[in-house]
Design an enzyme around this catalytic site. Structure first.
Site: not given
Ligand code: NAP
Length: 488
Positions: A161-162, A170, A185-186, A240, A261-262, A289, A295, A392
């Site tokens: 969601w970020n 991408r 799937k968003p 995540s 991409e975690l 930002r 991430c 995080e």
């Protein structure tokens, strides 16, 4: 721009259904789920809630379109991406407003994200026509090797969601450029940007079934059968590390190609020989930002002991001056967090650091009132044992920790399971390169607080994932190499 009628208009204009085989439609069982504005906690609208049967329909569509799409001319695929690039720019104001409403980030940042997202389409349009192979003589002579690239096949793309638009382009950019069909799937909290993008891709001439968009409130139920189907050949996931691990296990059954991409836990190192103005500006960018919900956000700031006092004061002043509010309001630089759970987590981590001896230089307490706001916060003397040293934060909190030597700080930065990005500020070129090489991360920002660039290879090592997005190699993630041995 601005004003509620505009807000209602952009929400009303976006498709609310599932995009399957080029058609917008309801979920099979008619179900929907709500999308909430995190700055007011009010419902914006409801969208279709895809079921596993809808997943199967999308799978059939993606599989059915794969062969023909793989055979399209690379230039035709590039043209589709460029048409979508143009449409993203034409509609940038409305798309940015839509993103701000569902995700919370300030309008200027949302606009920046749409431009960044569009750039992936331009970058991969340029890569689509440069997919190279090879032809060579075998070392022993005689035989020849013909090496060619083919699309890996239907792909499942899962986004967080970020960055609701950029994390989609991408993946979709290289998938389309390579000739792969996909199901995307968003995240359930921000499906609207992706639904708008689905319509843009349709208008840009992407053939039916090539991109299928499935929002859902039950992600695992939808995606696990797809990963285990044997039809999907590729998973590209951003999210995540915890969810990434589950998806990697599920992908193992059919031995899927995976790009993961975690999570991150970026170190931000300021040596006493750094330009302090640049370092403060860099910290502000790396921390604030996306309201810290990135991430790549600086999660642990290590400042050499001789300058930590001055650096802390200046960063606290700069952060405390950032206007907080609804992202749609003029001049706002810090929006709300995504939800109450995120805000509670940030508060828990701050309280834990303070209990361990950290001092609050600014912020530190969530305000009352509607929306999930949290103030820009700077903590100093944060012990390395604090929870925020290993988790995080995903919020606007900058924890400062002093260090004495280069060796000590490199060891501290590397003491994490993550390895996405780190930042180093120094005016000593040799030190900068030495430290950049010693840090265990896929990316390093040297005297700069933002590394994301569609033309650069983005990705992490260790628990931050595998594979790279963007750059020259981003398209390789969606291509298989085929070698034909030729007897002469
Ligand atoms: P998340 O909870 O892992 O969710 C990411 C996506 O996975 C969402 O679409 C989510 O759907 C879906 N999902 C959740 N559980 C699933 C399951 N069991 N099966 C299939 N899909 C599932 O992460 P997030 O909280 O949205 O995003 C923040 C994380 O993303 C952070 O760790 C951040 O560092 C990372 N991130 C990494 C990068 C990078 O490039 N390395 C970039 C941006 C963000 P729902 O929305 O329905 O939960």
């Amino acid at each position: 721009m601005g004003g509620e009628p505009n807000e209602a208009r952009v929400v009303a204009a976006v498709p609310k259904g599932l995009l399957v085989a080029g058609q917008w439609g309801d979920a099979g069982d008619g179900g929907t789920f709500d999308v909430v504005d995190p700055s007011t906690a009010e419902v914006l609208c409801a969208v279709a809630d895809a079921t596993p049967d809808d997943g199967q329909r999308a799978l059939d569509a993606a599989a059915g379109a794969q062969k023909e799409f793989a055979a399209t001319a690379p230039r035709a695929r590039a043209d589709m991406l460029m048409a979508a690039f143009d449409l993203l720019h034409e509609r940038i104001d409305d798309l940015a407003l839509l993103m701000t409403l569902e995700m919370g980030k300030p309008l200027a940042e949302a606009k920046g994200e749409i431009a960044y997202a569009a750039e992936f389409f331009r970058h991969f349009a340029e890569e689509a026509v440069r997919i190279e192979g090879g032809y060579q003589t075998a070392p022993a002579g005689g035989a020849r090797f013909l090496i060619t690239k083919q699309p890996v096949g239907p792909a499942l793309l899962i986004t967080p969601w970020n960055f609701p638009m950029a994390m989609g382009t991408r993946k979709l950019g290289p998938a389309i450029a390579a000739g792969c069909t996909s199901i995307i799937k968003p995240a359930a909290q921000t499906p609207l940007s992706m639904l708008a993008l689905g319509e843009i891709l349709r208008e840009a001439g992407v053939p039916d079934g090539v991109v299928n968009v499935l929002p859902t409130s039950r992600p695992g139920e939808l995606t696990e059968p797809l990963l285990r189907s044997g039809v999907i050949r590729k998973l590209s996931f951003t999210g995540s590390t915890a969810v990434g691990r589950v998806l990697l296990e599920q992908s193992a059954e059919k031995v899927l190609r995976t790009s993961m991409e975690l999570g991150g836990n970026a170190g931000f190192v300021v040596f006493e020989d750094a330009d302090i103005d640049e370092a403060v500006a860099g910290a502000l960018a790396a921390k604030m930002r996306n309201t810290g919900e990135a991430c790549t956000a600086a999660n642990r700031l290590f400042v050499q002991r001789s300058i930590i006092g001055e650096f802390g004061e200046r960063l606290a002043k700069a952060m405390s001056e950032l206007p907080v509010g609804r992202g749609v309001e003029e001049g706002v630089r810090v929006g709300p967090l995504i939800d109450e759970t995120a805000r509670e987590k940030v508060q828990t981590l701050v309280d834990d650091a303070v209990a361990g001896g950290a001092r609050v230089l600014t912020g530190g307490t969530a305000p009352d009132g509607p929306g999930y706001f949290y103030p820009p916060t700077v903590l100093t003397d944060v012990p390395v044992s604090a929870r925020m040293g290993s988790e995080e934060i995903f919020g606007p909190v900058a924890p400062l920790t002093p260090f004495d030597t280069e060796d000590e700080v490199v060891a501290e930065v590397n003491d994490t399971e993550y390895g996405l990005v780190n930042y180093v500020f120094t005016n000593d070129l040799r030190r900068g390169l030495r430290v950049a090489e010693a840090l265990e991360s896929g990316m390093v920002g040297l005297n700069q607080g933002v590394v994301s660039n569609p033309a650069a290879p983005f990705g992490g090592v260790k628990a931050s994932g595998r594979g790279r997005e963007g750059g020259r190699t981003g398209i390789e993630e969606f291509l298989e190499t085929k070698y034909v041995g030729i007897a002469m």
